[in-house]
Motif scaffolding. Sequence first.
Motif, PDB file in Angstrom:
ATOM      1  N   SER A   1       0.808  -1.230   0.045  1.00 18.74           N
ATOM      2  CA  SER A   1      -0.116  -0.060   0.048  1.00 18.74           C
ATOM      3  C   SER A   1       0.668   1.193   0.149  1.00 18.74           C
ATOM      4  O   SER A   1       0.487   2.269  -0.519  1.00 18.74           O
ATOM      5  CB  SER A   1      -1.089  -0.069   1.442  1.00 18.74           C
ATOM      6  N   TRP A   2       1.956   1.338   0.759  1.00 16.04           N
ATOM      7  CA  TRP A   2       2.694   2.427   0.749  1.00 16.04           C
ATOM      8  C   TRP A   2       3.404   2.567  -0.404  1.00 16.04           C
ATOM      9  O   TRP A   2       3.532   3.762  -1.050  1.00 16.04           O
ATOM     10  CB  TRP A   2       4.027   2.103   1.738  1.00 16.04           C
ATOM     11  N   ARG A   3       4.094   1.464  -0.992  1.00 19.05           N
ATOM     12  CA  ARG A   3       4.709   1.586  -2.454  1.00 19.05           C
ATOM     13  C   ARG A   3       3.739   2.179  -3.446  1.00 19.05           C
ATOM     14  O   ARG A   3       3.959   2.699  -4.404  1.00 19.05           O
ATOM     15  CB  ARG A   3       5.306   0.237  -2.778  1.00 19.05           C
ATOM     16  N   ILE A   4       2.372   1.483  -3.698  1.00 21.46           N
ATOM     17  CA  ILE A   4       1.621   1.852  -4.625  1.00 21.46           C
ATOM     18  C   ILE A   4       1.113   3.170  -4.483  1.00 21.46           C
ATOM     19  O   ILE A   4       1.022   4.056  -5.426  1.00 21.46           O
ATOM     20  CB  ILE A   4       0.176   1.072  -4.364  1.00 21.46           C
ATOM     21  N   ARG A   5       0.955   3.805  -3.193  1.00 18.36           N
ATOM     22  CA  ARG A   5       0.397   5.359  -2.883  1.00 18.36           C
ATOM     23  C   ARG A   5       1.636   6.346  -3.283  1.00 18.36           C
ATOM     24  O   ARG A   5       1.479   7.378  -3.937  1.00 18.36           O
ATOM     25  CB  ARG A   5       0.504   5.396  -1.526  1.00 18.36           C
ATOM     26  N   GLY A   6       2.912   5.791  -2.795  1.00 18.68           N
ATOM     27  CA  GLY A   6       4.110   6.586  -3.392  1.00 18.68           C
ATOM     28  C   GLY A   6       4.102   6.727  -4.936  1.00 18.68           C
ATOM     29  O   GLY A   6       4.450   7.779  -5.315  1.00 18.68           O
TER      30      GLY A   6
ATOM     31  N   ILE B   1      -2.676  15.079  -0.006  1.00 20.20           N
ATOM     32  CA  ILE B   1      -2.023  13.941  -0.179  1.00 20.20           C
ATOM     33  C   ILE B   1      -0.524  13.843  -0.156  1.00 20.20           C
ATOM     34  O   ILE B   1      -0.052  15.075  -0.913  1.00 20.20           O
ATOM     35  CB  ILE B   1      -2.723  12.940  -1.144  1.00 20.20           C
ATOM     36  N   CYS B   2       0.288  13.104   0.364  1.00 20.20           N
ATOM     37  CA  CYS B   2       1.701  13.325   0.121  1.00 20.20           C
ATOM     38  C   CYS B   2       2.331  12.001   0.024  1.00 20.20           C
ATOM     39  O   CYS B   2       1.834  10.716   0.293  1.00 20.20           O
ATOM     40  CB  CYS B   2       2.278  13.786   1.444  1.00 20.20           C
ATOM     41  N   SER B   3       3.803  12.035  -0.598  1.00 19.25           N
ATOM     42  CA  SER B   3       4.770  10.860  -0.793  1.00 19.25           C
ATOM     43  C   SER B   3       5.372  10.548   0.414  1.00 19.25           C
ATOM     44  O   SER B   3       5.960  11.568   0.905  1.00 19.25           O
ATOM     45  CB  SER B   3       5.174  10.939  -2.132  1.00 19.25           C
TER      46      SER B   3
END
Length: 261
Positions: free
Chosen positions: A85-90, A156-158
């Motif tokens: 989820s972190w990787r997809i969001r980023g 939203i942020c990375s």
Amino acid sequence: MIPNKSHLANIDVWKQWKEEGYIAAKQALIENYLPLVEYVVGRLAIGLPKNISKEDLSSYGIMGLIDAIEKFDYERGLQFETYASWRIRGAVIDGLRQGDWVPRSVREKAKKVEEAYQKLEQKYLRSVTDAEISDYLQVSENEFHQMVQDIAVTTICSIDDPIKEEESETRLSLLVDETAKNPEYKVNEFFLKETLAKAIDRLTEKERTVVSLFYYEELSLSEIAEVMNLSPSRISQLHSKAILRLRGSLGRMKVQLFQDT
């Protein structure tokens, strides 16, 4: 909502991919976790302009999923869904940023509003009203509401973003292995939670409700709008204001920590 599944359910497929380099196994993992991309993209789409294609967001997300599958260490016993989820969001946010999707003027507006919340709430030690923010920014309340609507896309942020523009330290650098014993991290975590709790308490009732429904109950924008009997654009505005207030509180915490050291 995507139900949490332990990656152990696919342990044989992970072994085929990681240990034998079996491409078909990698493809099977990608296909299995595609719904996770749809879930993350759906939540990120809140507040984004309508001209941003969901297909583009999904493409960025799939690249993030592939990256996660390539880098994930299945032997550590961690939850793949959380890591992915972190990787997809980023990946989605990085893709949007590379496409210059937010004009510089909008980012400048966001910075001004965030600083206004930070300074005024530090001064009054309470949640400030829209009227007070508008007066500080020297704009009408209607103009302020339009500003919040315009900058909704910046809330939203990375995790690869710098914590501050002039610094090289990123949010990713703050993520550590929770299994490791790190007293400094525990202390910082305590102060972070305490600061966030106090900041959330200072949100308006509607802002707290939106934060709770979005981040804890994991409802979508339209679902929250239906629950609160408000328009989706109003929910997006409340979400943006809450995030700007919380960012301001975290910024004050960092300044205080540096002053004390």
